[in-house]
Design an enzyme around this catalytic site. Sequence first.
Site, mmCIF file in Angstrom:
data_model
loop_
_atom_site.group_PDB
_atom_site.id
_atom_site.type_symbol
_atom_site.label_atom_id
_atom_site.label_comp_id
_atom_site.label_asym_id
_atom_site.label_seq_id
_atom_site.Cartn_x
_atom_site.Cartn_y
_atom_site.Cartn_z
ATOM 1 N N GLU A 101 0.842 -1.214 0.000
ATOM 2 C CA GLU A 101 0.000 0.000 0.000
ATOM 3 C C GLU A 101 0.866 1.248 0.000
ATOM 4 O O GLU A 101 0.516 2.259 -0.612
ATOM 5 C CB GLU A 101 -0.955 -0.046 1.208
ATOM 6 C CG GLU A 101 -2.074 -1.051 0.971
ATOM 7 C CD GLU A 101 -2.560 -1.775 2.214
ATOM 8 O OE1 GLU A 101 -2.328 -1.298 3.343
ATOM 9 O OE2 GLU A 101 -3.185 -2.845 2.046
ATOM 10 N N GLY A 128 -6.586 -7.958 1.000
ATOM 11 C CA GLY A 128 -7.891 -7.351 1.250
ATOM 12 C C GLY A 128 -8.949 -7.743 0.231
ATOM 13 O O GLY A 128 -10.017 -7.135 0.177
ATOM 14 N N GLY A 152 -3.857 -8.777 7.756
ATOM 15 C CA GLY A 152 -4.504 -7.463 7.770
ATOM 16 C C GLY A 152 -5.877 -7.557 8.409
ATOM 17 O O GLY A 152 -6.031 -7.536 9.626
HETATM 18 P P1 13P Z 1 -5.424 -8.742 4.380
HETATM 19 O O1 13P Z 1 -5.139 -9.825 5.389
HETATM 20 O O2 13P Z 1 -6.537 -7.832 4.795
HETATM 21 O O3 13P Z 1 -5.565 -9.284 3.004
HETATM 22 O O4 13P Z 1 -4.109 -7.800 4.348
HETATM 23 C C1 13P Z 1 -2.872 -8.369 4.180
HETATM 24 C C2 13P Z 1 -1.843 -7.329 4.418
HETATM 25 O O5 13P Z 1 -1.667 -6.413 3.626
HETATM 26 C C3 13P Z 1 -1.048 -7.419 5.651
HETATM 27 O O6 13P Z 1 0.024 -6.531 5.630
#
Ligand code: 13P
Length: 256
Positions: free
Chosen positions: A98, A174, A235
């Site tokens: 990100e 995500g 996440g």
């Molecule tokens: P998610 O578990 O929400 O897919 O996010 C993963 C993540 O970017 C952890 O740093």
Amino acid sequence: MRRFLIAGNWKMNTVQGSAESLAGELAAAATSEEAGVEVLVCPPAPYLIPVREKIAGSAVRLGAQDVYFEAPGAFTGEICSEMLQDCGCTFVLIGHSERRAIIGETDQLINSKVRAALAAGLTVVLCVGEQLSEREAGQTEAVLDRQMEGGLEGISEQEAAAVVIAYEPVWAIGTGVTATPDQAQSAHEHLRSWVAARYTPEFAAGIRILYGGSVKPDNAESLLGQPDVDGALVGGASLKGNLFIPIIDAARKLAE
Ligand code: 13P
């Protein structure tokens, strides 16, 4: 035997009250040091200190989601390694996808951050991972190589002893789409070979490589059961004790 690391990246979520109650749940679930599993939580910067208070005396480690590479000075809005340590952090995430995609962090900037954090004595979780278009174009390994070369440029084997790699395919973050255990294993195996070639096979055998991307209680065991998967960077599911704690339990079961 590599020790599992189960890390929660809360991203830009929680307020002080929810951060404190979640931290309290985690502290209760990881009360003492375990040989097989280490637990890490990375809250937003304003809640590092309240979370530190809640996990005090437990085995939960504290980490930040980013760091700036400069020493204290005129860098408005930034946070340096010394400040993170002062707040109780021993870990820091660097190069999350990100930050690469939204904030525009380059491998060069990420490398400066890795160097500064290691020099200060923090353990670095260096995040790498390909986008869907890159995977579809057959470029996954080339992208991972470039991110590893860039992120670890100039880092000696001795320094890299405090580095953990997190493989996070961007298309799995995500989205609810998880890499299959085979896809994760293949990328992790590739990353470990990269480390073996860059450093030594002995060093590569000890480095921890976490998987991140829609890890949930129902897929944790199959992902963590892969030979080169040494933990998870979680996440969404790290924001709920009743989802994160079963992921820790999956690692405990495999570590037995
Ligand atoms: P998610 O578990 O929400 O897919 O996010 C993963 C993540 O970017 C952890 O740093």
